[in-house]
Design a protein around this motif. Structure first.
Motif, PDB file in Angstrom:
ATOM      1  N   ILE A 167       0.842  -1.200   0.000  1.00  0.00           N
ATOM      2  CA  ILE A 167       0.000   0.000   0.000  1.00  0.00           C
ATOM      3  C   ILE A 167       0.879   1.253   0.000  1.00  0.00           C
ATOM      4  N   ALA A 168       1.925   1.244   0.828  1.00  0.00           N
ATOM      5  CA  ALA A 168       2.831   2.392   0.889  1.00  0.00           C
ATOM      6  C   ALA A 168       3.569   2.583  -0.438  1.00  0.00           C
ATOM      7  N   THR A 169       3.983   1.484  -1.053  1.00  0.00           N
ATOM      8  CA  THR A 169       4.719   1.564  -2.320  1.00  0.00           C
ATOM      9  C   THR A 169       3.857   2.174  -3.411  1.00  0.00           C
ATOM     10  N   ILE A 170       2.620   1.711  -3.534  1.00  0.00           N
ATOM     11  CA  ILE A 170       1.729   2.247  -4.561  1.00  0.00           C
ATOM     12  C   ILE A 170       1.398   3.700  -4.272  1.00  0.00           C
ATOM     13  N   SER A 171       1.266   4.043  -2.998  1.00  0.00           N
ATOM     14  CA  SER A 171       1.027   5.436  -2.642  1.00  0.00           C
ATOM     15  C   SER A 171       2.153   6.333  -3.129  1.00  0.00           C
ATOM     16  N   GLY A 172       3.402   5.862  -3.003  1.00  0.00           N
ATOM     17  CA  GLY A 172       4.534   6.684  -3.395  1.00  0.00           C
ATOM     18  C   GLY A 172       4.914   6.597  -4.849  1.00  0.00           C
TER      19      GLY A 172
ATOM     20  N   ALA B 106      12.134  -2.163   5.282  1.00  0.00           N
ATOM     21  CA  ALA B 106      12.740  -0.992   4.644  1.00  0.00           C
ATOM     22  C   ALA B 106      11.669  -0.043   4.122  1.00  0.00           C
ATOM     23  N   ARG B 107      10.655  -0.597   3.488  1.00  0.00           N
ATOM     24  CA  ARG B 107       9.584   0.263   2.967  1.00  0.00           C
ATOM     25  C   ARG B 107       8.885   1.012   4.092  1.00  0.00           C
ATOM     26  N   LEU B 108       8.559   0.333   5.157  1.00  0.00           N
ATOM     27  CA  LEU B 108       7.811   0.966   6.243  1.00  0.00           C
ATOM     28  C   LEU B 108       8.666   1.967   7.006  1.00  0.00           C
ATOM     29  N   ILE B 109       9.942   1.683   7.180  1.00  0.00           N
ATOM     30  CA  ILE B 109      10.822   2.607   7.901  1.00  0.00           C
ATOM     31  C   ILE B 109      11.193   3.806   7.027  1.00  0.00           C
ATOM     32  N   LEU B 110      11.480   3.564   5.769  1.00  0.00           N
ATOM     33  CA  LEU B 110      11.960   4.628   4.889  1.00  0.00           C
ATOM     34  C   LEU B 110      10.834   5.419   4.235  1.00  0.00           C
ATOM     35  N   GLY B 111       9.626   4.893   4.229  1.00  0.00           N
ATOM     36  CA  GLY B 111       8.482   5.653   3.762  1.00  0.00           C
ATOM     37  C   GLY B 111       8.097   5.384   2.325  1.00  0.00           C
ATOM     38  N   PRO B 112       6.922   5.864   1.921  1.00  0.00           N
ATOM     39  CA  PRO B 112       6.389   5.546   0.592  1.00  0.00           C
ATOM     40  C   PRO B 112       7.173   6.138  -0.567  1.00  0.00           C
ATOM     41  N   ASP B 113       7.875   7.260  -0.350  1.00  0.00           N
ATOM     42  CA  ASP B 113       8.548   7.924  -1.467  1.00  0.00           C
ATOM     43  C   ASP B 113       9.928   7.363  -1.771  1.00  0.00           C
ATOM     44  N   MET B 114      10.528   6.647  -0.835  1.00  0.00           N
ATOM     45  CA  MET B 114      11.860   6.088  -1.074  1.00  0.00           C
ATOM     46  C   MET B 114      11.784   4.991  -2.132  1.00  0.00           C
ATOM     47  N   THR B 115      12.805   4.936  -2.964  1.00  0.00           N
ATOM     48  CA  THR B 115      12.924   3.837  -3.920  1.00  0.00           C
ATOM     49  C   THR B 115      13.634   2.667  -3.245  1.00  0.00           C
TER      50      THR B 115
ATOM     51  N   LEU C 151       8.669  -9.977  -4.219  1.00  0.00           N
ATOM     52  CA  LEU C 151       9.468  -8.807  -3.834  1.00  0.00           C
ATOM     53  C   LEU C 151       8.700  -7.514  -4.074  1.00  0.00           C
ATOM     54  N   ILE C 152       7.963  -7.467  -5.174  1.00  0.00           N
ATOM     55  CA  ILE C 152       7.128  -6.292  -5.461  1.00  0.00           C
ATOM     56  C   ILE C 152       6.075  -6.123  -4.367  1.00  0.00           C
ATOM     57  N   ARG C 153       5.429  -7.220  -3.999  1.00  0.00           N
ATOM     58  CA  ARG C 153       4.415  -7.151  -2.942  1.00  0.00           C
ATOM     59  C   ARG C 153       5.013  -6.672  -1.621  1.00  0.00           C
ATOM     60  N   ALA C 154       6.287  -6.963  -1.405  1.00  0.00           N
ATOM     61  CA  ALA C 154       6.926  -6.588  -0.143  1.00  0.00           C
ATOM     62  C   ALA C 154       7.394  -5.141  -0.110  1.00  0.00           C
ATOM     63  N   GLY C 155       7.408  -4.469  -1.280  1.00  0.00           N
ATOM     64  CA  GLY C 155       7.789  -3.061  -1.266  1.00  0.00           C
ATOM     65  C   GLY C 155       8.806  -2.620  -2.287  1.00  0.00           C
TER      66      GLY C 155
END
Length: 772
Positions: free
Chosen positions: A31-36, A273-282, A297-301
């Protein structure tokens, strides 16, 4: 030792992550990845240039580093470097990834001797020469991974590289103790690596870093490393991507028998990493190290696959070949995402290239990308006569929930926010299709299937101008020849051209010109009078807001008083040009001495108040962002809600070829095809209920491009524009005239009727063609 993270926060993060099932962590991360990042997963098409495989470190898992006796030469020579780069260029690569060991000359005399014999002070000095050669001889952009560096090193190398990188790997000092993988490797000291990354931030270097997991660290230590990266990025904003790389055991190393991290462990770390670094980080994971698990891996962020080479192997993991790009695309699409190419410099940094790239690199970066900072993957540019790509339905099933929500709101009659409009411009695949289809349904509901046009003639009475708009190749600064002769047409010639237009069936003359130093408010009134004297019934569509501003100020009149006088003289409507982008931070770059946003809006407001209808335009695809496009649309809508004076909205793609600011390297090369289509569709959606007509510019897009826009929300072809000259001055090749016969054929190809209209969108009964 300096504390790079908050130990209490690290414990709290670990507790939260440990208490959450992996499936839930992955769901939150997705969810965070798609948001960013929406539904896009990026990669860089690269060549891998191992400048030297000598290294002073002895990491216990590494097969990249060699002894001198294992190599034919300590370093690749420049001819070998260029051969690799040219092979990559021939296959469409855009990145030259230089990888090398840390300071081998401090350990090996053969390295020191090789450098001395060729006049290089150090490995970094030779790296600078190699990167410079690649920049000079090829179109590739270097990305450098040279190990630890100081301030002077970054300053020396920044003009030669689009980005650089250094893996943190781990912030655990334990791993540097005897018996651990980093023992005997001075460059793997965590504090030294973090300091080097910090210095990169101070040097404004777009930077790649990341973790190597499974080499003996704990999950807490991974969290600590991620927090250190997060806090450095929060301070400097320079981390363009974070790699979560899984350790792979290699023969002939001290860790040949060490256990590799499981897929579940890898997924846990990516999600963390996704949750700590946030939605905008690659967040990146190497696709060659998890064969068959890319969707997970995509599902994980993960939203980036890093560099993938069709030419060179992964010299760090030679046992794991790169996936074929078609296979990578297929697996990415099967996960509901769109694979898109980026440069060595990440998209966010390419969008802000004046900050994040040396001036020597900025032109090549700007010209390679579209507004998102991604590579222009379709070779199409406005005005060049390129064949328009087909509008084929996407086979990728992924959708961006934010786009779906925005379309639903419009369907319910609600207006969109700036952020929601900007999000629509990011659409790919099914979202792109949905926006186009929805826009065309709105068009059909609001104005029906009829395609309209007006028969008109352009009269650009002078190309001499006091202003210096960077995008304008039409205006001249004096009567001297600059990209063609300067001219100033007298009133009798204007009258003659008006009469000729009337005799050829025109109902409108569109009059605009440069701001000639001898012009004042009386000049424009005299131009209107000349037209009306020649043909009393001719509709006078004339004067940009800049010309109105100039005329009013030279006579000391307010806009309303001046426009009222022009209306009494016979002015009927105003073109909404000179709008460009209604945001002053953009205008400061492309037209710094021109009227500002509020002045443009004030002229339009005054015209509407005195009973003069106007058009509204946007010129897009140069230096602005999607947020600027959204802001522009909202400002037009707000004024329309106030006055109701706009008859149409006209997207004008930037034609770059002869624009002075582009020739100097200051802009992108116009919008991409995807962006041109979306501008018409999103304009229809964002302006729904306010402005009924969306016009497409055959001059900028060509007939086939205009046809695509008429299937994406537009309903009007504009004018026949006898003697079109402004776009031609910018290098456009789509012609000076689009006659009714050609328009009728275009409409017929779409199965829709064509009707002639007046400037004010009243349908004309008489349908006549005119001779060229």
């Amino acid at each position: 030792m300096k504390t790079w993270w908050n130990p209490v926060e690290a414990q709290d993060w670990l507790a939260t992550l440990a208490d959450t099932p992996l499936t839930k962590l992955m769901s939150q991360a997705e969810i965070a990845t798609i948001s960013g990042h929406g539904t896009v997963v990026t990669y860089s098409r690269k060549v891998f240039i191992p400048l030297t495989k000598l290294c002073r470190d002895v990491c216990h898992y590494c097969t990249f580093a060699h002894r001198p006796s294992q190599l034919a030469a300590p370093y690749l020579d420049l001819d070998e470097v260029l051969a690799i780069a040219r092979a990559g260029e021939a296959t469409g690569c855009r990145e030259a990834l230089f990888t090398l060991g840390d300071q081998p000359e401090t350990r090996y005399a053969v390295a020191r001797d090789w450098l001395d014999a060729r006049g290089y002070a150090s490995t970094l000095d030779y790296l600078a020469a190699a990167a410079e050669a690649v920049l000079r001889e090829t179109s590739l952009l270097p990305h450098l991974n040279p190990g630890l560096m100081g301030e002077e090193d970054y300053a020396a190398l920044r003009p030669l590289a689009a980005s650089m990188g250094l893996m943190v790997e781990s912030t655990s000092d334990r791993l540097c103790e005897k018996g651990m993988p980093h023992y005997g490797s001075p460059d793997k000291q965590p504090a030294a690596r973090l300091e080097s990354i910090r210095l990169a931030g101070g040097a404004k270097v777009p930077f790649t870093t990341g973790l190597l997991i499974g080499i003996g660290e704990t999950r807490l230590e991974r969290v600590e490393a991620l927090l250190a990266i997060r806090d450095l990025h929060a301070q400097y904003g320079h981390i363009q991507e974070v790699i979560i790389q899984n350790f792979c055991a290699k023969d002939a190393t001290l860790m040949a028998m060490a256990a590799e991290p499981s897929l579940e462990d890898h997924l846990w770390t990516v999600a963390a990493a996704r949750l700590i670094l946030g939605p905008d980080m690659t967040i990146q994971a190497p696709p060659n190290l998890r064969n068959g698990a890319l969707a997970q891996l995509i599902r994980a962020g993960v939203n980036d696959w890093g560099g993938v080479s069709p030419v060179t192997p992964d010299h760090v993991n030679p046992e794991a070949p790169w996936p074929h790009l078609e296979k990578l695309e297929t697996e990415t699409e099967e996960a509901g995402r769109h694979l898109r190419q980026r440069l060595a410099i990440g998209p966010a940094f390419a969008r802000d290239v004046t900050v994040w790239a040396d001036p020597a690199l900025q032109t090549s970066i700007r010209r390679a990308v579209e507004t998102r900072g991604l590579v222009r993957e379709v070779d199409w540019h406005p005005g060049k006569g390129d064949e328009a790509p087909e509008l084929m339905p996407s086979l990728v099933t992924g959708r961006d929930p934010q786009i779906a929500i925005a379309l639903g709101l419009v369907e319910q009659g609600e207006e969109l926010s700036k952020a929601q409009i900007a999000r629509l411009f990011t659409a790919e695949g099914r979202d792109f299709d949905a926006i186009r289809i929805f826009a065309d349904e709105l068009r059909q509901d609001r104005v029906g299937d009829t395609i309209t046009h007006v028969i008109n003639r352009n009269i650009n009475y002078t190309n001499i101008c006091l202003y210096h708009c960077g995008f304008c190749a039409f205006s001249k600064g004096s009567t001297k020849k600059e990209r063609g002769p300067a001219y100033n047409i007298d009133h009798s010639e204007i009258a003659q051209r008006t009469l000729e237009a009337w005799e050829r069936g025109a109902t409108e003359v569109c009059l605009q010109g440069g701001i000639h130093p001898s012009y004042d408010g009386h000049t424009y009134r005299a131009i209107v009078q000349a037209v009306k004297a020649a043909v009393p019934d001719m509709h006078v569509h004339a004067f940009s807001p800049l010309e109105v501003h100039h005329g009013a100020t030279t006579l000391g009149l307010c806009y309303e008083e001046y426009l009222g006088g022009l209306k009494n003289a016979g002015l009927a409507t105003l073109p909404g040009t000179a709008a460009e982008i209604l945001s002053d931070d953009v205008r400061t770059i492309i037209c710094p001495d021109k009227l500002d946003t509020q002045q443009w809006l004030s002229v339009m407001r005054a015209a509407h108040l005195v009973g003069l209808k106007t058009t509204a335009t946007i010129m897009f695809g140069h230096v602005e962002t999607y947020a600027h496009w959204a802001e522009h649309l909202l400002r037009v809508r707000e004024l329309q809600s106030e006055t109701g004076g706009f008859t149409e909205f006209v997207p004008l793609p930037f034609v770059h070829m002869e624009a002075p600011i582009w020739r100097k390297g200051g802009t992108r090369s116009g919008p991409s095809w995807r962006e041109a289509v979306l501008m018409h569709a999103v304009a229809r959606i964002a302006l729904d209920g306010a402005i009924p007509n969306i016009q497409t510019s055959w001059v900028k897009l060509g007939p086939d491009g205009a046809a695509a826009m008429l299937q994406s929300g537009a309903n009007d072809l504009g004018g026949t524009l006898m003697d079109e000259s402004i776009t031609r001055s910018a290098g456009g090749v789509n012609g000076q005239n689009f006659d009714v016969t050609a328009m009728r054929a275009l409409a017929a190809s779409l199965g829709r009727p064509l009707r002639e209209r007046t400037t004010l969108y009243q349908m004309r009964e008489a349908q006549m063609d005119y001779a060229d």
